[in-house]
Write a protein that holds these residues in place. Sequence first.
Motif, PDB file in Angstrom:
ATOM      1  N   ARG A  80      46.311  41.381  26.534  1.00 15.69           N
ATOM      2  CA  ARG A  80      46.683  40.059  26.823  1.00 15.69           C
ATOM      3  C   ARG A  80      47.105  39.863  28.238  1.00 15.69           C
ATOM      4  N   SER A  81      46.545  40.354  29.099  1.00 19.19           N
ATOM      5  CA  SER A  81      47.033  40.348  30.736  1.00 19.19           C
ATOM      6  C   SER A  81      46.446  39.316  31.275  1.00 19.19           C
ATOM      7  N   VAL A  82      47.340  38.528  31.852  1.00 25.74           N
ATOM      8  CA  VAL A  82      47.121  37.156  32.420  1.00 25.74           C
ATOM      9  C   VAL A  82      46.416  37.668  33.817  1.00 25.74           C
ATOM     10  N   TRP A  83      47.049  38.738  34.524  1.00 21.74           N
ATOM     11  CA  TRP A  83      46.573  39.180  35.821  1.00 21.74           C
ATOM     12  C   TRP A  83      45.139  39.624  35.734  1.00 21.74           C
ATOM     13  N   TRP A  84      44.776  40.298  34.709  1.00 20.53           N
ATOM     14  CA  TRP A  84      43.329  40.934  34.503  1.00 20.53           C
ATOM     15  C   TRP A  84      42.263  39.366  34.078  1.00 20.53           C
ATOM     16  N   ASP A  85      42.980  38.549  33.596  1.00 22.37           N
ATOM     17  CA  ASP A  85      42.169  37.265  33.150  1.00 22.37           C
ATOM     18  C   ASP A  85      41.883  36.588  34.757  1.00 22.37           C
ATOM     19  N   ILE A  86      42.627  36.465  35.401  1.00 19.84           N
ATOM     20  CA  ILE A  86      42.534  35.918  36.700  1.00 19.84           C
ATOM     21  C   ILE A  86      41.611  36.687  37.593  1.00 19.84           C
ATOM     22  N   VAL A  87      41.636  38.030  37.511  1.00 20.92           N
ATOM     23  CA  VAL A  87      40.873  38.929  38.053  1.00 20.92           C
ATOM     24  C   VAL A  87      39.301  38.742  37.500  1.00 20.92           C
ATOM     25  N   ALA A  88      39.123  38.637  36.176  1.00 23.24           N
ATOM     26  CA  ALA A  88      38.015  38.674  35.737  1.00 23.24           C
ATOM     27  C   ALA A  88      37.153  37.350  36.082  1.00 23.24           C
ATOM     28  N   GLY A  89      37.979  36.109  36.094  1.00 26.16           N
ATOM     29  CA  GLY A  89      37.465  34.913  36.397  1.00 26.16           C
ATOM     30  C   GLY A  89      36.926  34.841  37.912  1.00 26.16           C
ATOM     31  N   ALA A  90      38.073  35.206  38.799  1.00 27.10           N
ATOM     32  CA  ALA A  90      37.678  35.392  40.207  1.00 27.10           C
ATOM     33  C   ALA A  90      36.372  36.155  40.413  1.00 27.10           C
ATOM     34  N   SER A  91      36.450  37.375  39.941  1.00 28.28           N
ATOM     35  CA  SER A  91      35.142  38.237  40.201  1.00 28.28           C
ATOM     36  C   SER A  91      33.831  37.524  39.659  1.00 28.28           C
ATOM     37  N   VAL A 141      32.556  28.382  30.250  1.00 25.91           N
ATOM     38  CA  VAL A 141      33.312  28.685  28.897  1.00 25.91           C
ATOM     39  C   VAL A 141      34.940  28.815  29.768  1.00 25.91           C
ATOM     40  N   ARG A 142      35.136  29.170  31.143  1.00 23.40           N
ATOM     41  CA  ARG A 142      36.476  29.346  31.676  1.00 23.40           C
ATOM     42  C   ARG A 142      36.999  28.030  31.780  1.00 23.40           C
ATOM     43  N   ARG A 143      36.128  27.114  31.869  1.00 21.44           N
ATOM     44  CA  ARG A 143      36.112  25.761  32.299  1.00 21.44           C
ATOM     45  C   ARG A 143      36.637  24.686  31.206  1.00 21.44           C
ATOM     46  N   LEU A 144      36.404  25.217  30.031  1.00 22.10           N
ATOM     47  CA  LEU A 144      36.697  24.322  28.712  1.00 22.10           C
ATOM     48  C   LEU A 144      38.265  24.159  28.456  1.00 22.10           C
ATOM     49  N   GLU A 145      38.504  23.089  27.856  1.00 24.53           N
ATOM     50  CA  GLU A 145      39.869  22.700  27.592  1.00 24.53           C
ATOM     51  C   GLU A 145      40.684  23.662  26.662  1.00 24.53           C
ATOM     52  N   GLY A 146      41.939  23.513  26.530  1.00 28.84           N
ATOM     53  CA  GLY A 146      42.576  24.394  25.678  1.00 28.84           C
ATOM     54  C   GLY A 146      43.697  25.157  26.288  1.00 28.84           C
ATOM     55  N   THR A 147      44.516  25.720  25.622  1.00 28.05           N
ATOM     56  CA  THR A 147      45.630  26.564  26.019  1.00 28.05           C
ATOM     57  C   THR A 147      45.228  27.654  26.993  1.00 28.05           C
ATOM     58  N   ALA A 148      45.864  28.174  28.111  1.00 30.74           N
ATOM     59  CA  ALA A 148      45.505  29.310  28.823  1.00 30.74           C
ATOM     60  C   ALA A 148      45.069  30.540  28.143  1.00 30.74           C
ATOM     61  N   GLU A 149      46.028  30.812  27.162  1.00 30.93           N
ATOM     62  CA  GLU A 149      45.878  31.963  26.374  1.00 30.93           C
ATOM     63  C   GLU A 149      44.563  31.952  25.486  1.00 30.93           C
ATOM     64  N   GLY A 150      44.155  30.836  24.759  1.00 28.14           N
ATOM     65  CA  GLY A 150      42.986  30.568  24.271  1.00 28.14           C
ATOM     66  C   GLY A 150      41.931  31.029  25.076  1.00 28.14           C
ATOM     67  N   ARG A 220      44.535  34.901  44.278  1.00 32.30           N
ATOM     68  CA  ARG A 220      45.740  34.256  44.526  1.00 32.30           C
ATOM     69  C   ARG A 220      45.692  32.802  44.037  1.00 32.30           C
ATOM     70  N   VAL A 221      44.566  31.944  44.388  1.00 31.92           N
ATOM     71  CA  VAL A 221      44.477  30.560  44.194  1.00 31.92           C
ATOM     72  C   VAL A 221      44.571  30.416  42.704  1.00 31.92           C
ATOM     73  N   GLY A 222      43.819  31.285  41.911  1.00 30.63           N
ATOM     74  CA  GLY A 222      43.776  31.526  40.664  1.00 30.63           C
ATOM     75  C   GLY A 222      45.232  31.604  39.755  1.00 30.63           C
ATOM     76  N   TRP A 223      46.052  32.100  40.519  1.00 33.76           N
ATOM     77  CA  TRP A 223      47.436  32.625  40.227  1.00 33.76           C
ATOM     78  C   TRP A 223      48.129  31.451  40.416  1.00 33.76           C
ATOM     79  N   LEU A 224      47.954  30.904  41.539  1.00 33.07           N
ATOM     80  CA  LEU A 224      48.861  29.360  41.804  1.00 33.07           C
ATOM     81  C   LEU A 224      48.389  28.358  40.764  1.00 33.07           C
ATOM     82  N   GLU A 225      46.891  28.411  40.415  1.00 30.84           N
ATOM     83  CA  GLU A 225      46.789  27.335  39.574  1.00 30.84           C
ATOM     84  C   GLU A 225      47.405  27.618  38.153  1.00 30.84           C
TER      85      GLU A 225
END
Lengths: 261, 223
Positions: A80-91, A141-150, A220-225
């Motif tokens: 459930r790593s937030v860091w990797w989630d942002i990396v995956a999206g950015a990549s 899918v990354r832009r769908l609504e819902g909680t950040a974790e979901g 970094r932009v993803g992290w700030l978001e």
Amino acid sequence: MTGSRTTRILGSTLLLGAVLLFFLAFVATEPDTRIDAASGDTIGQFDAVRLMYVHVPSAIVAYTAFFVTAVGSVMVLLRRSVWWDIVAGASAEIGTVAAALTLITGSIWAKPIWNTFWRWDDVRLMTTLVLFMLSLGYLAVRRLEGTAEGRAVRSAVVGLLLIVNVIVVNRSVEWWASETLHQQSTIADVEIEDLTLFTFMYSIFFGVALYVWMLIHRFRVGWLERQFERFGLDDALAARRAEADDHPTVDAAIDSSGGNS
Amino acid sequence: MLRDVGLIANKDLRAELRSRVALNQIVPFALLILVLFGFALDADSTTLATFTPGLYWVAIVLSALLAVHRSVELEAGDGASDALLLTGVTPVAVFLGKALALLAELWLLAFFLLGGVLVLYQPPVADLPLLIATILVAVIGIAAAGTLYGALISGQRARETVLPILLLPVLAPVVIGASRAFADAMATVATNGWAWLALLGAFGGSYLVIGSYSYGLVLEDFS
């Protein structure tokens, strides 16, 4: 600001590197020409070969980027790593652009060389196209609504399936077409001139370095978001409360903003 | 667990029988696609017969989108998905049950459409067992992938538009494999249709396994 000392140095180096790449690709290297032994005619890819300095790095960056997305997706599902989630999206965002660039430059190159913009029976072409379409779905899918974790878990499942699907598509198209027009490992071709080979390898190195630089910034932009999503409302409420403290009553607040005038 | 799978599938099929959405909307839609293909190809009988395999599977995949959407809708209203989790049924059973219900609907639709193309496009039938086996196997992959991707976008306002973007590229191997197997069965292309059937089986099997494992993750985060 998403820049740091390291990224500024990397960015500046890449800027100079881009100038060098342009010089090598358009000025220093010769067009691809050879003399056909049988007929004596001049054959080759001519100036179209210069597109390879963009096409091949784009393809390598695209597949690397989606591999990173798949690794990130696994880490999200495992930890459930937030860091990797942002990396995956950015990549994935960079990978999508790189895949589009691969398809566009490939089509432009194919017109003079294969005499067509598109071949349906080419495995790599079809696989890259389907990968591009799958990545658009992932980004949707990354832009769908819902909680950040979901959203992270949902994206991770799609991100992981992205690689599985690409492998299945690749196998099925290979069966389907059972032939490919793509050139096989021209890097090992001894006939390539030294400077052309150097420019080709340098363009790949440049592409990967550019990917790393963009990934850092997009991360970094993803992290700030994410921070804004998490604390943005709290900060806004705190600011509003602080404002209200300056004006003890609602009427006073309205008066001060000119509401009664 | 098999009992739970049966219960979930029964629930979805019963809701479908009562609402008749599949019968009144999805079947006519599929038929309409076949007719539109006829118009688009100038109703040329030779062309239609030659391209029947591809046209048939495109019609199936497009109609399957509606069926998947309908399957997602069943759990969308009145907190039905929360209630489903509260019953204590495992996510694997929910996934397999919903996939089974979707499979049953798509099988019926596929055989109905097969009748449609045989009448409207009149392709030659060289290998009827292969034709039937392709439908039976290929639709498993569509139902399994559809159920998984349907769950991923459930509860989303933009689900109608996101589902096709997500699902259609994923189903590309099914369209390729099933069209080829059909082409062999209809003797329009010289290929080994039974080998393509193995690929379709691998696709369906993979998605059943992947779906069973990941459905729980998806459900948890929507609860």
